[in-house]
Scaffold this motif. Structure first.
Motif, PDB file in Angstrom:
ATOM      1  N   ASP A 464       0.651  -1.121  -0.243  1.00  0.00           N
ATOM      2  CA  ASP A 464      -0.034   0.111  -0.098  1.00  0.00           C
ATOM      3  C   ASP A 464       0.919   1.280  -0.035  1.00  0.00           C
ATOM      4  OD1 ASP A 464      -2.583  -1.354   0.142  1.00  0.00           O
ATOM      5  OD2 ASP A 464      -1.814  -1.844   2.460  1.00  0.00           O
ATOM      6  N   GLY A 465       1.969   1.091   0.578  1.00  0.00           N
ATOM      7  CA  GLY A 465       3.043   2.064   0.807  1.00  0.00           C
ATOM      8  C   GLY A 465       2.549   3.590   1.169  1.00  0.00           C
ATOM      9  N   ALA A 466       2.881   4.562   0.623  1.00  0.00           N
ATOM     10  CA  ALA A 466       2.641   5.970   0.870  1.00  0.00           C
ATOM     11  C   ALA A 466       2.966   6.702  -0.277  1.00  0.00           C
ATOM     12  CB  ALA A 466       3.616   6.531   2.118  1.00  0.00           C
ATOM     13  N   TYR A 467       2.431   8.055  -0.119  1.00  0.00           N
ATOM     14  CA  TYR A 467       2.608   8.940  -1.550  1.00  0.00           C
ATOM     15  C   TYR A 467       2.595  10.434  -0.934  1.00  0.00           C
ATOM     16  CZ  TYR A 467      -2.306  10.285  -1.146  1.00  0.00           C
ATOM     17  OH  TYR A 467      -3.592  10.748  -0.486  1.00  0.00           O
ATOM     18  N   TRP A 468       3.489  11.000  -1.859  1.00  0.00           N
ATOM     19  CA  TRP A 468       3.294  12.440  -1.786  1.00  0.00           C
ATOM     20  C   TRP A 468       2.518  13.185  -2.902  1.00  0.00           C
ATOM     21  CZ3 TRP A 468       6.994   9.118  -0.626  1.00  0.00           C
ATOM     22  CH2 TRP A 468       7.946   9.333   0.701  1.00  0.00           C
ATOM     23  N   PRO A 469       1.648  13.900  -2.632  1.00  0.00           N
ATOM     24  CA  PRO A 469       1.381  14.954  -3.580  1.00  0.00           C
ATOM     25  C   PRO A 469       1.895  15.963  -4.445  1.00  0.00           C
ATOM     26  CG  PRO A 469      -0.416  14.963  -1.722  1.00  0.00           C
ATOM     27  CD  PRO A 469       0.969  14.385  -1.396  1.00  0.00           C
ATOM     28  N   VAL A 470       2.161  15.913  -5.715  1.00  0.00           N
ATOM     29  CA  VAL A 470       3.185  16.860  -6.152  1.00  0.00           C
ATOM     30  C   VAL A 470       2.461  17.571  -7.267  1.00  0.00           C
ATOM     31  CG1 VAL A 470       5.188  15.280  -5.402  1.00  0.00           C
ATOM     32  CG2 VAL A 470       4.088  14.995  -7.741  1.00  0.00           C
ATOM     33  N   ARG A 471       3.274  18.427  -7.842  1.00  0.00           N
ATOM     34  CA  ARG A 471       2.945  19.345  -9.052  1.00  0.00           C
ATOM     35  C   ARG A 471       4.076  19.308  -9.876  1.00  0.00           C
ATOM     36  NH1 ARG A 471       1.382  24.053  -6.749  1.00  0.00           N
ATOM     37  NH2 ARG A 471      -0.765  23.615  -6.694  1.00  0.00           N
ATOM     38  N   SER A 472       3.974  18.872 -11.259  1.00  0.00           N
ATOM     39  CA  SER A 472       4.783  18.955 -12.205  1.00  0.00           C
ATOM     40  C   SER A 472       4.346  19.537 -13.457  1.00  0.00           C
ATOM     41  CB  SER A 472       5.784  17.543 -12.302  1.00  0.00           C
ATOM     42  OG  SER A 472       6.781  17.594 -13.257  1.00  0.00           O
ATOM     43  N   ARG A 473       4.784  20.813 -13.808  1.00  0.00           N
ATOM     44  CA  ARG A 473       4.412  21.038 -15.188  1.00  0.00           C
ATOM     45  C   ARG A 473       5.216  20.758 -16.392  1.00  0.00           C
ATOM     46  NH1 ARG A 473       4.150  24.634 -10.950  1.00  0.00           N
ATOM     47  NH2 ARG A 473       5.985  25.310 -11.343  1.00  0.00           N
ATOM     48  N   GLU A 474       6.538  20.702 -16.059  1.00  0.00           N
ATOM     49  CA  GLU A 474       7.635  20.357 -16.970  1.00  0.00           C
ATOM     50  C   GLU A 474       8.080  18.881 -17.234  1.00  0.00           C
ATOM     51  OE1 GLU A 474      11.018  22.855 -16.570  1.00  0.00           O
ATOM     52  OE2 GLU A 474       9.695  24.664 -16.358  1.00  0.00           O
ATOM     53  N   GLY A 475       7.970  18.224 -16.098  1.00  0.00           N
ATOM     54  CA  GLY A 475       8.400  16.936 -16.018  1.00  0.00           C
ATOM     55  C   GLY A 475       9.819  16.897 -15.926  1.00  0.00           C
ATOM     56  N   GLY A 476      10.725  15.606 -15.732  1.00  0.00           N
ATOM     57  CA  GLY A 476      11.963  15.791 -15.647  1.00  0.00           C
ATOM     58  C   GLY A 476      12.745  14.346 -15.294  1.00  0.00           C
ATOM     59  N   ARG A 477      13.821  14.513 -15.152  1.00  0.00           N
ATOM     60  CA  ARG A 477      14.600  13.191 -14.718  1.00  0.00           C
ATOM     61  C   ARG A 477      15.228  13.625 -13.395  1.00  0.00           C
ATOM     62  NH1 ARG A 477      18.906  12.473 -17.338  1.00  0.00           N
ATOM     63  NH2 ARG A 477      19.203  10.150 -16.682  1.00  0.00           N
ATOM     64  N   TYR A 478      15.027  12.739 -12.203  1.00  0.00           N
ATOM     65  CA  TYR A 478      15.453  13.141 -10.946  1.00  0.00           C
ATOM     66  C   TYR A 478      16.325  12.021 -10.456  1.00  0.00           C
ATOM     67  CZ  TYR A 478      12.152  16.885 -11.054  1.00  0.00           C
ATOM     68  OH  TYR A 478      11.479  17.868 -10.985  1.00  0.00           O
ATOM     69  N   ARG A 479      17.312  12.160  -9.932  1.00  0.00           N
ATOM     70  CA  ARG A 479      18.071  11.327  -9.149  1.00  0.00           C
ATOM     71  C   ARG A 479      17.660  10.973  -7.588  1.00  0.00           C
ATOM     72  NH1 ARG A 479      22.474  13.617  -9.606  1.00  0.00           N
ATOM     73  NH2 ARG A 479      22.695  14.588  -7.553  1.00  0.00           N
ATOM     74  N   VAL A 480      17.243   9.760  -7.234  1.00  0.00           N
ATOM     75  CA  VAL A 480      16.513   9.491  -6.098  1.00  0.00           C
ATOM     76  C   VAL A 480      17.454   9.006  -4.976  1.00  0.00           C
ATOM     77  CG1 VAL A 480      14.470   8.081  -5.228  1.00  0.00           C
ATOM     78  CG2 VAL A 480      14.663   9.052  -7.461  1.00  0.00           C
ATOM     79  N   LYS A 481      17.119   9.628  -3.758  1.00  0.00           N
ATOM     80  CA  LYS A 481      18.050   9.169  -2.595  1.00  0.00           C
ATOM     81  C   LYS A 481      16.745   8.836  -1.532  1.00  0.00           C
ATOM     82  CE  LYS A 481      21.745  11.176  -1.695  1.00  0.00           C
ATOM     83  NZ  LYS A 481      22.733  12.186  -1.319  1.00  0.00           N
ATOM     84  N   VAL A 482      16.954   7.715  -0.796  1.00  0.00           N
ATOM     85  CA  VAL A 482      16.105   7.303   0.106  1.00  0.00           C
ATOM     86  C   VAL A 482      16.733   7.447   1.541  1.00  0.00           C
ATOM     87  CG1 VAL A 482      14.734   5.235   0.950  1.00  0.00           C
ATOM     88  CG2 VAL A 482      14.893   5.795  -1.362  1.00  0.00           C
ATOM     89  N   ARG A 483      16.123   7.875   2.506  1.00  0.00           N
ATOM     90  CA  ARG A 483      16.452   7.808   3.994  1.00  0.00           C
ATOM     91  C   ARG A 483      15.608   6.841   4.610  1.00  0.00           C
ATOM     92  NH1 ARG A 483      19.901  11.644   5.498  1.00  0.00           N
ATOM     93  NH2 ARG A 483      20.691  13.398   3.915  1.00  0.00           N
ATOM     94  N   TYR A 484      15.997   5.688   5.334  1.00  0.00           N
ATOM     95  CA  TYR A 484      15.432   4.747   5.733  1.00  0.00           C
ATOM     96  C   TYR A 484      15.915   3.753   6.775  1.00  0.00           C
ATOM     97  CZ  TYR A 484      18.316   1.311   3.441  1.00  0.00           C
ATOM     98  OH  TYR A 484      19.382   0.494   3.063  1.00  0.00           O
ATOM     99  N   HIS A 485      14.981   2.833   7.245  1.00  0.00           N
ATOM    100  CA  HIS A 485      15.632   1.721   8.306  1.00  0.00           C
ATOM    101  C   HIS A 485      14.865   0.658   7.914  1.00  0.00           C
ATOM    102  CE1 HIS A 485      15.766  -0.227  12.493  1.00  0.00           C
ATOM    103  NE2 HIS A 485      14.466  -0.760  11.936  1.00  0.00           N
ATOM    104  N   LEU A 486      15.752  -0.480   7.653  1.00  0.00           N
ATOM    105  CA  LEU A 486      15.060  -1.844   7.370  1.00  0.00           C
ATOM    106  C   LEU A 486      15.782  -2.965   8.282  1.00  0.00           C
ATOM    107  CD1 LEU A 486      13.526  -3.536   5.618  1.00  0.00           C
ATOM    108  CD2 LEU A 486      15.513  -3.804   3.915  1.00  0.00           C
ATOM    109  N   ASP A 487      14.658  -3.372   9.150  1.00  0.00           N
ATOM    110  CA  ASP A 487      15.201  -4.242  10.254  1.00  0.00           C
ATOM    111  C   ASP A 487      14.411  -5.695   9.554  1.00  0.00           C
ATOM    112  OD1 ASP A 487      15.723  -5.917  12.192  1.00  0.00           O
ATOM    113  OD2 ASP A 487      14.679  -4.834  13.688  1.00  0.00           O
TER     114      ASP A 487
END
Length: 577
Positions: A464-487
């Motif tokens: 089910d995860g989670a989401y962030w409502p965003v607005r993007s007019r132009e689109g683009g490519r984004y480098r993704v970094k995650v801050r997390y904990h995984l036990d």
């Protein structure tokens, strides 16, 4: 070539005249959760605040000054001259604290008039551009955009480009020193907003302040709160001395206030209510204005009810700038000049994830009306009954129902802009931080605390995860970094999505630890954690994308222990093709 003595004298006279005509500086000192009783001048014999007491005596002391019940709505009203629902800042988290970018702030008015503008400390009216302080009129910023900072002695503040600025030391001192440096950087007029976090929790304060208050026999919590207030008092005293020694104080309007009532049950002059409540103790706060020069109003006390919405029009008129039409607040210059204001009601609204107008309140010169909901009415005579002990609504004749009707009419006419606006991926420079408490959990995913306060994180993240409502007019490519904990016993497959585009990757196990903190009492907020950080690839975002999602491709149980603190997007280019 040497100038004749008369020419030199005339030049000096002209320079002095120009200096005398220079517009006044503005220093706005704002504390967080300091109630009206958290001053020794309020009759509290458990606290020592000599510098703040002196400031209240030297300036114009407004003894009936009102704000909103919690932080972000109050700040939006101070800066906009409008009741907080009109700004969109209706609560304190989940983007409901965000002030609409169409609001013209006090900082923007002064910036346009040629002032240098700086904010040092707490913002709490939007974490991303265009809602960030640098998008709302502040040339310089050093502080934090969230509802509270997690550690008074170390961490990462943010600057006007939303870049991380690591610090170690005492946050209250760091903010004071930064504000002093800004104000004295050159001789041009400045607007400096110094917004302390103290005495907001977590309860952290240096030993010197703690030990002095600990001798007074209070609870550990109140010992810490009062010690934090006393630490502010000392720093404000130092700051005003620095300005005076530099010759800047005499031409500076100094404003001091708190953002809401006390964050706990402690001395409040017999008033009912604390932070988060519409009663007197929750919204009546200390407020003073030390006017530039030898203004005759300095040293006086004004009992007329006034409010946060009045700051913007008052400052603008004081420095001879036009006051925009359509504000809820009014200039207090008539009071400062010995006159009166036309009778009016001051309205108040409780915070919430949506705005309904209830609970709400309406104050006049003498009467306080409170609607706990649309069917529950209370009326108090604040002159005869300042502690709100006797509800006179039902034996006040027509007065109570008339005030109830007036309140209903007022809230029906409020125009509330977009609440919890989406995060604009193209509005600001640098990396966009999608913080967990700025997003929305789905299904089994939840916040570690039910409310999702500032600094919180997602837990039990699965399909089910989670989401962030965003607005993007132009689109683009984004480098993704995650801050997390995984036990978990093994790495976990995860994907980040934007519409039809998906970035799939595998997160390695990363068992993180809580960072040691110097709390004096157990905190209500989440504890800081040494999050794992991993760059996971590049995500294409199509023009018109409305969500960034984070989930596992198959359902997982809580035993996997996937927690998400933030997803960070760094723009690579402006095309998604």
């Amino acid at each position: 070539m040497r100038l004749p003595f008369l020419c030199v004298l005339l030049l000096l006279v002209g320079t002095c005249a120009r200096a005398q005509q220079a517009p006044p500086n503005v220093l706005f000192l704002l504390t967080d959760d300091q109630g009206i009783g958290d001053l020794s001048s309020s009759g509290n014999d458990s606290i020592r605040t000599p510098n703040l007491d002196r400031l209240l005596r030297r300036g114009v002391h407004f003894e009936r000054f009102y704000v909103s019940p919690v932080c972000a709505p109050t700040r939006a009203s101070f800066l906009s001259g409008r009741y907080h629902p009109r700004t969109g800042a209706i609560s304190v988290t989940r983007r409901r604290e965000t002030m609409d970018d169409g609001v013209v702030t006090l900082a923007e008015h002064l910036q346009e008039a040629g002032y240098r503008t700086g904010l040092f400390g707490k913002w709490h009216n939007g974490a991303t551009f265009p809602y960030h302080p640098a998008g709302q009129g502040f040339d310089e910023f050093l502080g934090f955009t969230l509802g509270h900072f997690n550690d008074y002695f170390s961490g990462e503040l943010r600057n006007e480009r939303d870049e991380a600025v690591p610090f170690r030391g005492d946050l209250t001192q760091v903010l004071t020193d930064s504000a002093a440096h800004f104000m004295l950087a050159d001789t041009s007029p400045f607007f400096c907003m110094l917004a302390y976090q103290a005495p907001h929790t977590p309860v952290q304060v240096a030993d010197g302040y703690w030990l002095k208050v600990a001798e007074r026999g209070l609870t550990d919590y109140n010992t810490g709160i009062y010690a934090m207030v006393e630490s502010i008092d000392a720093r404000i005293g130092e700051l005003l001395e620095i300005l005076e020694a530099a010759g800047r104080l005499s031409n500076t309007l100094v404003v001091f206030a708190s953002d809401n009532g006390p964050n706990g049950d402690r001395y409040r002059m017999g008033l009912r209510g604390i932070k988060g409540q519409l009663d007197e103790g929750g919204v009546r706060v200390p407020f003073t204005m030390l006017l530039p020069g030898n203004h005759p109003a300095n040293g006086t006390t004004i009992s007329t009810p006034t409010a946060h919405i009045d700051l913007l029009p008052t400052v603008l008129e004081l420095i001879d700038l036009p006051v925009p039409a359509g504000l809820d607040g009014v200039s207090l210059l008539p009071l400062l000049n010995g006159g009166t204001l036309e009778h009016r009601f001051l309205y108040g609204f409780q915070q919430g994830m949506t705005f309904t107008g209830y609970p709400g309140s309406m104050r006049g010169e003498r009467l306080l009306y409170i609607a706990r909901d649309s069917q529950t009415h209370e009326l108090y005579d604040l002159v005869a009954d300042p502690g709100q002990k006797s509800n006179i609504y039902y034996w006040s004749g027509h007065v109570g129902p008339a005030m109830a009707q007036r309140y209903r009419t007022f809230i029906a006419g409020l125009q509330v802009p977009e609440v919890a606006p989406p995060i604009d991926l193209e509005a600001g420079p640098g990396t966009i931080r999608l913080l967990a408490h700025e997003g929305e959990p789905s299904g089994r995913t939840r916040f570690s605390d039910p409310n999702g306060w500032a600094n919180d994180f997602f837990v039990d993240v699965g399909v089910d995860g989670a989401y962030w409502p965003v607005r993007s007019r132009e689109g683009g490519r984004y480098r993704v970094k995650v801050r997390y904990h995984l036990d978990a016993g093994q790495p976990l497959d995860v994907h980040v999505g934007a519409g039809e585009e998906t970035l799939a990757f595998r997160l390695p196990v990363a068992r993180t630890e809580v960072v040691p903190v110097a709390d004096r009492v157990p905190r209500k907020e989440v504890y800081p954690r040494d999050w794992a950080v991993r760059e996971v690839g590049v995500l294409r975002v199509a023009p018109g994308a409305s969500r960034i999602t984070f989930a596992t491709p198959t359902q997982t149980g809580p035993e996997t222990g996937l927690w998400i603190k933030a997803v960070e997007l760094t723009r690579l280019d402006a095309t998604a093709e």
